[in-house]
Design a protein around this motif. Structure first.
Motif, PDB file in Angstrom:
ATOM      1  N   LEU A  53      29.884  36.388  32.418  1.00  0.00           N
ATOM      2  CA  LEU A  53      30.738  36.861  33.500  1.00  0.00           C
ATOM      3  C   LEU A  53      30.746  38.393  33.452  1.00  0.00           C
ATOM      4  N   PRO A  54      29.825  39.050  34.150  1.00  0.00           N
ATOM      5  CA  PRO A  54      29.692  40.515  34.054  1.00  0.00           C
ATOM      6  C   PRO A  54      30.925  41.287  34.498  1.00  0.00           C
ATOM      7  N   ALA A  55      31.762  40.693  35.336  1.00  0.00           N
ATOM      8  CA  ALA A  55      32.963  41.384  35.809  1.00  0.00           C
ATOM      9  C   ALA A  55      33.948  41.656  34.678  1.00  0.00           C
ATOM     10  N   LEU A  56      33.775  40.987  33.548  1.00  0.00           N
ATOM     11  CA  LEU A  56      34.698  41.146  32.422  1.00  0.00           C
ATOM     12  C   LEU A  56      34.257  42.227  31.439  1.00  0.00           C
ATOM     13  N   ARG A  57      33.151  42.898  31.720  1.00  0.00           N
ATOM     14  CA  ARG A  57      32.627  43.870  30.756  1.00  0.00           C
ATOM     15  C   ARG A  57      33.649  44.971  30.453  1.00  0.00           C
ATOM     16  N   TRP A  58      34.214  45.593  31.486  1.00  0.00           N
ATOM     17  CA  TRP A  58      35.163  46.681  31.277  1.00  0.00           C
ATOM     18  C   TRP A  58      36.386  46.192  30.519  1.00  0.00           C
ATOM     19  N   HIS A  59      36.854  45.014  30.874  1.00  0.00           N
ATOM     20  CA  HIS A  59      38.043  44.470  30.219  1.00  0.00           C
ATOM     21  C   HIS A  59      37.757  44.153  28.744  1.00  0.00           C
ATOM     22  N   ALA A  60      36.562  43.620  28.467  1.00  0.00           N
ATOM     23  CA  ALA A  60      36.219  43.246  27.099  1.00  0.00           C
ATOM     24  C   ALA A  60      36.150  44.457  26.176  1.00  0.00           C
ATOM     25  N   TYR A  61      35.608  45.577  26.696  1.00  0.00           N
ATOM     26  CA  TYR A  61      35.382  46.751  25.850  1.00  0.00           C
ATOM     27  C   TYR A  61      36.478  47.813  25.960  1.00  0.00           C
ATOM     28  N   PHE A  62      37.179  47.866  27.080  1.00  0.00           N
ATOM     29  CA  PHE A  62      38.162  48.935  27.276  1.00  0.00           C
ATOM     30  C   PHE A  62      39.568  48.410  27.586  1.00  0.00           C
ATOM     31  N   GLY A  63      39.659  47.429  28.491  1.00  0.00           N
ATOM     32  CA  GLY A  63      40.962  46.917  28.889  1.00  0.00           C
ATOM     33  C   GLY A  63      41.719  46.278  27.739  1.00  0.00           C
ATOM     34  N   VAL A  64      41.050  45.445  26.972  1.00  0.00           N
ATOM     35  CA  VAL A  64      41.692  44.763  25.842  1.00  0.00           C
ATOM     36  C   VAL A  64      42.214  45.752  24.790  1.00  0.00           C
ATOM     37  N   PRO A  65      41.397  46.734  24.349  1.00  0.00           N
ATOM     38  CA  PRO A  65      41.939  47.712  23.381  1.00  0.00           C
ATOM     39  C   PRO A  65      43.142  48.483  23.919  1.00  0.00           C
ATOM     40  N   LEU A  66      43.123  48.815  25.222  1.00  0.00           N
ATOM     41  CA  LEU A  66      44.198  49.619  25.796  1.00  0.00           C
ATOM     42  C   LEU A  66      45.484  48.819  26.015  1.00  0.00           C
ATOM     43  N   MET A  98      48.073  38.558  33.119  1.00  0.00           N
ATOM     44  CA  MET A  98      48.079  38.001  34.472  1.00  0.00           C
ATOM     45  C   MET A  98      46.972  38.634  35.331  1.00  0.00           C
ATOM     46  N   VAL A  99      46.795  39.943  35.194  1.00  0.00           N
ATOM     47  CA  VAL A  99      45.736  40.642  35.928  1.00  0.00           C
ATOM     48  C   VAL A  99      44.371  40.144  35.485  1.00  0.00           C
ATOM     49  N   LEU A 100      44.181  40.065  34.178  1.00  0.00           N
ATOM     50  CA  LEU A 100      42.889  39.634  33.649  1.00  0.00           C
ATOM     51  C   LEU A 100      42.619  38.171  33.980  1.00  0.00           C
ATOM     52  N   LEU A 101      43.660  37.359  33.996  1.00  0.00           N
ATOM     53  CA  LEU A 101      43.492  35.960  34.374  1.00  0.00           C
ATOM     54  C   LEU A 101      42.975  35.855  35.809  1.00  0.00           C
ATOM     55  N   TYR A 102      43.511  36.685  36.691  1.00  0.00           N
ATOM     56  CA  TYR A 102      43.051  36.708  38.080  1.00  0.00           C
ATOM     57  C   TYR A 102      41.586  37.145  38.152  1.00  0.00           C
ATOM     58  N   VAL A 103      41.223  38.174  37.396  1.00  0.00           N
ATOM     59  CA  VAL A 103      39.836  38.664  37.384  1.00  0.00           C
ATOM     60  C   VAL A 103      38.893  37.586  36.864  1.00  0.00           C
ATOM     61  N   MET A 104      39.303  36.890  35.826  1.00  0.00           N
ATOM     62  CA  MET A 104      38.465  35.835  35.248  1.00  0.00           C
ATOM     63  C   MET A 104      38.292  34.673  36.219  1.00  0.00           C
ATOM     64  N   PHE A 105      39.391  34.254  36.868  1.00  0.00           N
ATOM     65  CA  PHE A 105      39.289  33.184  37.862  1.00  0.00           C
ATOM     66  C   PHE A 105      38.362  33.603  39.008  1.00  0.00           C
ATOM     67  N   LYS A 106      38.507  34.835  39.440  1.00  0.00           N
ATOM     68  CA  LYS A 106      37.705  35.326  40.557  1.00  0.00           C
ATOM     69  C   LYS A 106      36.227  35.385  40.186  1.00  0.00           C
ATOM     70  N   SER A 107      35.920  35.856  38.977  1.00  0.00           N
ATOM     71  CA  SER A 107      34.520  35.967  38.553  1.00  0.00           C
ATOM     72  C   SER A 107      33.894  34.595  38.330  1.00  0.00           C
ATOM     73  N   ILE A 108      34.684  33.638  37.845  1.00  0.00           N
ATOM     74  CA  ILE A 108      34.172  32.270  37.674  1.00  0.00           C
ATOM     75  C   ILE A 108      33.853  31.659  39.027  1.00  0.00           C
ATOM     76  N   ARG A 109      34.744  31.858  39.980  1.00  0.00           N
ATOM     77  CA  ARG A 109      34.522  31.321  41.325  1.00  0.00           C
ATOM     78  C   ARG A 109      33.273  31.943  41.953  1.00  0.00           C
ATOM     79  N   ALA A 110      33.094  33.252  41.780  1.00  0.00           N
ATOM     80  CA  ALA A 110      31.915  33.930  42.333  1.00  0.00           C
ATOM     81  C   ALA A 110      30.634  33.425  41.685  1.00  0.00           C
ATOM     82  N   LYS A 111      30.706  33.101  40.405  1.00  0.00           N
ATOM     83  CA  LYS A 111      29.521  32.625  39.689  1.00  0.00           C
ATOM     84  C   LYS A 111      29.038  31.288  40.224  1.00  0.00           C
ATOM     85  N   TYR A 112      29.956  30.393  40.544  1.00  0.00           N
ATOM     86  CA  TYR A 112      29.578  29.041  40.951  1.00  0.00           C
ATOM     87  C   TYR A 112      29.570  28.827  42.468  1.00  0.00           C
ATOM     88  N   LEU A 113      30.079  29.793  43.224  1.00  0.00           N
ATOM     89  CA  LEU A 113      30.204  29.601  44.664  1.00  0.00           C
ATOM     90  C   LEU A 113      28.840  29.556  45.350  1.00  0.00           C
TER      91      LEU A 113
END
Length: 257
Positions: free
Chosen positions: A53-66, A102-117
Motif C-alpha cells: 500500500l504505497p499511500a502508507l509510506r509517509w505514515h510508516a516512516y514519518f507519521g508514526v514517529p511523530l 482515526m486519520v491513518l485508519l481512513y488513509v488505510m481504508f482508502k488505499s485498500i479500496r483503491a488497490k482492489y477497485l
C-alpha cells in the motif's frame, strides 16, 4: 516481527503492573504501554511493505514517529518519570495518537479500496474485506487506552486483527508462490523450445525427451508413442549425438536447467 510484537504486547499487558515483580512499578507501566505503542507503530509499516500500500509510506516512516512514538516518549516516559501521574498521562498522552489513528485508519481504508477497485473479483473482494477486518483492531489500541476497556476485550479484539493479518499473509504467500512457479514453468518451457531449435531436434525426439523427463522407461515411451523400443533407442542415440551428452541425467540438465 508482527507476531513477536503481539506476543510481547500480550505478555507485558498480562503481567504488568505486578508489585511482586523485581522491576519498579513505573518501569513496568512504561513497558506495558510501550508494547502497545510499539505494536501499533509497526502496523502501517507492515501494510506498506507486505500488503503493498504505497499511500502508507509517509505514515510508516514519518507519521508514526511523530504522532505515536513521540507522544509516548513525552507523556509515558518523560512526564510520567517526573510527575508519576499515569492517569493524567493516559488522559492527555493518548489524544494525539487517537486522532492520528482515526486519520491513518481512513488513509488505510482508502488505499485498500483503491488497490482492489481497479480489478475486483469475488476472490479479491474477500481479501479486501479481510484487510478491513485486520486493520480495524489497530485503531482500537488507542481507543482502549482512552476508555480503559477490560483486558479480556482488548486482547480478543487486537488478537483477532492479528489472526486476519496472518490469514492474509499466508494467502498472499501461497498466491505469490503459485505465480512464481507458473512463471518458472513458462520460462523453462520457452528455454526448452529454444534449445530444441538450436540442437535441431525433431518433433518425435522432443516428445521422447519430455517423456524421459517424466521418468518413463524405453518400453513405457514405446507404448505411449505406439512405436517399438528399438525405435525409441535409436531416437535417444540421435538425441545424445545432437546434444553432445551420453546419459539421461546430463540430457535433462542440459535442456532444462
Amino acid at each position: 516481527m508482527l507476531l513477536l510484537l503481539l506476543l510481547f504486547y500480550n505478555i507485558t499487558g498480562g503481567l504488568f503492573p505486578d508489585p511482586n515483580f523485581s522491576l519498579a512499578i513505573p518501569i513496568q507501566l512504561m513497558i506495558a504501554y510501550g508494547s502497545g505503542f510499539l505494536m501499533a507503530s509497526f502496523f502501517p509499516l507492515f501494510f506498506y511493505k507486505v500488503m503493498e500500500l504505497p499511500a502508507l509510506r509517509w505514515h510508516a516512516y514519518f507519521g508514526v514517529p511523530l504522532f505515536l512514538i513521540l507522544p509516548y516518549v513525552i507523556f509515558f516516559i518523560i512526564d510520567y518519570a517526573i510527575h508519576g501521574n499515569i492517569d493524567k498521562d493516559l488522559k492527555y498522552g493518548l489524544i494525539v495518537p487517537f486522532i492520528y489513528a482515526m486519520v491513518l485508519l481512513y488513509v488505510m481504508f482508502k488505499s485498500i479500496r483503491a488497490k482492489y477497485l481497479a480489478n475486483r473479483n469475488e476472490k479479491q473482494y474477500f481479501e479486501e474485506i479481510a484487510m478491513y477486518c485486520a486493520i480495524s483492531p489497530w485503531a482500537s489500541l488507542t481507543l482502549f487506552g482512552v476508555v480503559e476497556a477490560s483486558q479480556v476485550i482488548e486482547v480478543l479484539c487486537t488478537n483477532s486483527g492479528i489472526v486476519f493479518i496472518t490469514i492474509i499473509f499466508l494467502a498472499q504467500s501461497v498466491k505469490n508462490a503459485r505465480n512464481e512457479q507458473s512463471r518458472s514453468a513458462e520460462t523453462i518451457t520457452t528455454d526448452f523450445s529454444e534449445k530444441c531449435k538450436v540442437f535441431k531436434l525433431t518433433k518425435r525426439e522432443v516428445e521422447i525427451i519430455l517423456l524421459f523427463r517424466k521418468g518413463l522407461t524405453y518400453n513405457e515411451i514405446a507404448e505411449a508413442l505406439f512405436i517399438s523400443s528399438k525405435t525409441v533407442s535409436n531416437h535417444v542415440q540421435n538425441i545424445y549425438d545432437k546434444t553432445g551428452v551420453n546419459n539421461k541425467v546430463a540430457l535433462i540438465h542440459k535442456l532444462f536447467e
